[in-house]
Design an enzyme around this catalytic site. Structure first.
Site, mmCIF file in Angstrom:
data_model
loop_
_atom_site.group_PDB
_atom_site.id
_atom_site.type_symbol
_atom_site.label_atom_id
_atom_site.label_comp_id
_atom_site.label_asym_id
_atom_site.label_seq_id
_atom_site.Cartn_x
_atom_site.Cartn_y
_atom_site.Cartn_z
ATOM 1 N N ASP A 148 55.610 35.244 37.435
ATOM 2 C CA ASP A 148 54.657 34.443 36.669
ATOM 3 C C ASP A 148 53.993 35.256 35.562
ATOM 4 O OD1 ASP A 148 55.122 32.368 38.448
ATOM 5 O OD2 ASP A 148 53.487 32.983 39.767
ATOM 6 N N TYR A 149 53.475 34.555 34.597
ATOM 7 C CA TYR A 149 52.741 35.155 33.475
ATOM 8 C C TYR A 149 51.639 36.066 33.974
ATOM 9 C CZ TYR A 149 50.047 35.206 29.077
ATOM 10 O OH TYR A 149 49.374 35.590 27.941
#
Length: 238
Positions: free
Chosen positions: A103-104
């Site tokens: 994920d970011y």
């Protein structure tokens, strides 16, 4: 050779992602758009283009791991012009792409390669490769909450597989956890921690199977050694 396999071997994307690109009508064979999955090509004669650009099979196979910092997306390009993990490897001229994703807001170990067959098989649900994370969460999970996490949680209409979790350190308002899962659903670790009412403050992946991040600094990468490559390849055998 099937078209999606050729695309994967050319470093376009994983075989699964290549299938999506074909269905989107972005692939031409000898000037004709092909949307048929499993379409067979002649590697030596046919001209294949993706988004109008001719592709050829990569002769050199490359395998690297990178310590992804927070604030980078795990894609080759991003429609919102956010930084991608490809920005961290500007000196590599081969067309690499990520295997799986982070994920970011998650940092840590990420594998990149141009070996489409390996990428396809490593991300296939039939291969249960452990992924180890260190998570800082709000509060301190109780024994009951830890056991629920270990035995599987109902999240968005699916039951997670059994997982490992242990408390490494406790503070007044937070704790440090070691978490091991072998699934790879979107934001799964975060959703599991939310489910036991201990949202994640910080999350980092430190291992994929036996491959460890070690002392690799954030934003840096290294080539896998032959032992590590062979470790992953054992999962790709049919």
């Amino acid at each position: 050779m099937r078209l999606q396999k050729f695309m994967a071997k050319s470093g376009v994307a994983s075989r699964r992602k290549s299938e999506k690109i074909i269905l989107e009508g972005k692939v031409e064979v000898n000037g004709k758009i092909i949307k048929e999955l499993g379409y067979k090509i002649n590697v030596n004669k046919d001209i294949i283009k993706v988004n109008g650009k001719k592709i050829e099979m990569e002769k050199e196979k490359k395998y690297i791991i990178i310590n992804k910092p927070v604030g980078y997306v795990t894609t080759v390009s991003d429609q919102f012009n956010r930084k991608t993990v490809m920005d961290l490897i500007p000196n590599i001229n081969l067309r690499l792409y990520p295997v799986g994703r982070l994920d970011y807001d998650t940092s840590g170990l990420l594998l990149l390669t141009n070996d489409g067959d390996l990428a396809y098989k490593l991300t296939h649900p039939s291969h249960e490769i452990n992924k180890t994370y260190i998570a800082k969460v709000k509060g301190i999970p109780s024994k009951d909450e830890l056991n629920k996490f270990r035995n599987g949680l109902n999240i968005e209409n699916y039951l997670t597989s059994k997982a490992e979790i242990e408390i490494l350190n406790k503070n007044n308002n937070s704790s440090i956890l070691k978490i091991v899962i072998h699934e790879g659903k979107n934001r799964q670790v975060r959703k599991m921690c939310d489910k036991i009412n201990h949202p994640i403050i910080k999350l980092k992946r430190i291992c994929i199977g036996d491959i460890k991040l070690g002392d690799l600094k954030e934003g840096e990468y290294r080539d896998l050694n032959s032992k590590e490559i062979n470790y992953f390849k054992k999962y790709s055998k049919d």
